[in-house]
Design an enzyme around this catalytic site. Structure first.
Site, PDB file in Angstrom:
ATOM      1  N   LYS A  84       0.843  -1.204   0.000  1.00  0.00           N
ATOM      2  CA  LYS A  84       0.000   0.000   0.000  1.00  0.00           C
ATOM      3  C   LYS A  84       0.874   1.248   0.000  1.00  0.00           C
ATOM      4  O   LYS A  84       1.927   1.289   0.650  1.00  0.00           O
ATOM      5  CB  LYS A  84      -0.902  -0.028   1.230  1.00  0.00           C
ATOM      6  CG  LYS A  84      -1.902   1.112   1.352  1.00  0.00           C
ATOM      7  CD  LYS A  84      -2.723   0.929   2.620  1.00  0.00           C
ATOM      8  CE  LYS A  84      -3.736   2.038   2.810  1.00  0.00           C
ATOM      9  NZ  LYS A  84      -4.549   1.834   4.035  1.00  0.00           N
ATOM     10  N   SER A 159      -9.036   2.314   3.469  1.00  0.00           N
ATOM     11  CA  SER A 159      -8.153   3.016   2.563  1.00  0.00           C
ATOM     12  C   SER A 159      -7.192   2.096   1.800  1.00  0.00           C
ATOM     13  O   SER A 159      -6.430   2.556   0.952  1.00  0.00           O
ATOM     14  CB  SER A 159      -7.333   4.045   3.347  1.00  0.00           C
ATOM     15  OG  SER A 159      -6.570   3.433   4.372  1.00  0.00           O
ATOM     16  N   SER A 183      -9.506   0.069   7.650  1.00  0.00           N
ATOM     17  CA  SER A 183      -8.960   0.179   6.299  1.00  0.00           C
ATOM     18  C   SER A 183      -8.380  -1.098   5.712  1.00  0.00           C
ATOM     19  O   SER A 183      -8.000  -1.126   4.554  1.00  0.00           O
ATOM     20  CB  SER A 183      -7.901   1.285   6.249  1.00  0.00           C
ATOM     21  OG  SER A 183      -8.521   2.541   6.338  1.00  0.00           O
TER      22      SER A 183
END
Length: 469
Positions: A84, A159, A183
């Site tokens: 990520k 996210s 997330s």
């Protein structure tokens, strides 16, 4: 030679064994995944940076190592993974999803990245995230919108939405996510994959995120065993993270085999403060929870009636982001208007409000603490609604009822406040074919128990046969 498409859907546990036995070449694996990324990523925008040439070089080196008797092969030798874009990668641009850091190139890897590499993994690239991970959808001013493989007009969550979209679409088996309010679990639910938020500190974090005391780092995968394999590689203390936990000395993959018989399990679709929950979500998750009776558990449907901890969580979560972005308030071209509004509103708070939120957090812990004296596991819907349209920061309403921002994640953020391990397993689909997740929450530090429960659910309610079109 295995078919390229089959390799893209092969679990990491299987890939690692095939590579070690020289049944499959690391080069075949990397080429297959990179080819699939080249085909699908333009429409999904899951990856925002690819290390294609470097990954191929590393795959060739991994292949050569297989021919050397002296080579020490790690448990992920030749297996691809993604990271990520909130997680630091040495020598690889890490933007945190914002133009403010478009040219940021870290000088060291985050612990989870360093450990995946040391285990022989090959990093494919970076996956998309909203700016500083501030919302549970994935879009930003730098890279745009990430789309859900099940329906490209819907968000894959956030996210860690780039990671969930990549996992669901077969763009690699292992994906690093972060979770400050859901997330990892939100995108796992929205993309129909598995996501595990480890106990706070189980996998060390460095450098710290804006919402450091809430943020966990962990795996998003298509199978529970793959997540357990990542936990084996990545869990354990690091001196750079003073809140990292001592080594648990558990083989998480082996721990998946245990029985759940006799466990006390609670299911609720309302912790006491959910503003609204979609009807299909309630139905699918209640049906999924009943699988735990088949597994020999004592399952109770409960209504805890806990008070809402949302204001405390928001003050801590947004307070950290506001503090990080305060020096950039004048950069209005580089900040989403809604994010800037949160920053400016939070900075108007009296200095004691952030500290009060910490006291509220400590007081609220007594509710789940007492609850888990009776129960081994808590089951809830992961998210109060199915995936919503792309481009929205939050859904405006659920089941015809207006909800506030973050009001659609009442089941996830509480367990960032407590630091407990929690996972999302695919529970089923809406009538429109959108994924719905079931959350499994365990006692403090009981990552093995959560993963074992998720693996048992996977055995009796398998999801791997479902793939987006």
């Amino acid at each position: 030679m295995a078919a390229a498409n089959d390799l893209c859907w092969t679990p990491a546990t299987t890939l690692a064994a095939l590579i070690r036995r020289k049944k499959v070449s690391p080069v075949e694996v990397i080429d297959a995944v990179l080819d699939r990324i080249a085909t699908l990523n333009p429409g999904l925008n899951a990856y925002v940076l690819l290390r294609a040439d470097a990954a191929r070089r590393e795959a060739k080196a991994a292949e050569r190592a297989l021919g050397r008797r002296s080579a020490r092969l790690g448990p992920l030798h030749g297996v691809p993974f993604s990271v990520k874009d909130l997680v630091a990668t040495r020598g690889v641009t890490t933007t945190f999803g914002t133009p403010l850091y478009r040219d940021n190139v870290p000088t060291e890897d985050a612990p989870i990245v360093a450990r995946l590499l040391a285990a022989g993994g090959i990093m494919l690239g970076k996956t998309n995230t909203p700016a500083l991970g501030w919302i549970g959808a994935t879009h930003n001013l730098l890279f745009g919108i990430t789309r859900n493989p099940w329906n490209r007009e819907r968000t894959p969550g956030g996210s860690s939405g780039g990671a969930s979209a990549a996992a669901a679409a077969g763009l690699g088996p292992l994906h690093v996510g972060t979770d400050g309010g859901g997330s990892i679990r939100i995108p796992a639910s929205f993309a129909g994959i598995f996501g595990h938020k480890p106990s706070f500190g189980r996998i060390p974090v460095h450098p710290f995120s804006a919402a450091w005391s809430l943020s966990h780092v962990g795996p998003l995968t298509r199978t529970v065993a793959d997540a357990a394999l990542m936990m084996n590689v990545c869990a354990g203390p690091d001196e750079r993270d003073p809140y990292s936990l001592p080594a648990e000395r558990v083989d998480y993959v082996k721990a998946l085999r245990g029985s759940l018989r006799g466990l006390r399990v609670a299911y609720t679709d309302d912790l006491g403060f959910a503003d609204a929950v979609d009807g299909e979500v309630r139905t699918v998750c209640a049906r999924a929870a009943r699988a735990f009776r088949e597994l020999g558990c004592r399952l109770d449907e409960v209504s805890p009636r806990w008070p809402s901890p949302r204001e405390g969580w928001e003050q801590i979560f947004l307070g950290g982001i506001a503090a990080r972005l305060q020096p950039y308030r004048h950069r209005r071209d580089a900040l989403e208007p809604a994010l800037l509004a949160y920053v400016e509103a939070t900075l108007q708070n009296p200095p004691t409000r952030y500290i009060e939120a910490w006291f509220d957090r400590l007081a609220w812990w007594q509710h789940p603490r007492a609850f888990f004296e009776k129960y081994d596991l808590l089951l809830t819907p992961t998210i109060a609604c199915p995936p919503f349209p792309v481009g929205l920061d939050n859904p405006a309403e659920i089941a015809g009822q207006k909800i506030p921002p973050y009001g659609w994640i009442p089941f996830t953020y509480p367990f960032n406040l407590t630091g407990q391990p929690a996972a999302s397993v695919p529970a089923g689909f809406t009538r429109d074919g959108l994924p719905i997740g079931l959350q499994i929450v365990g006692r403090r530090f009981d990552d093995a128990g959560v993963l074992r429960a998720a693996a048992a659910f996977e055995r009796v309610r398998p999801w791997g046969q479902h793939r987006p079109g």
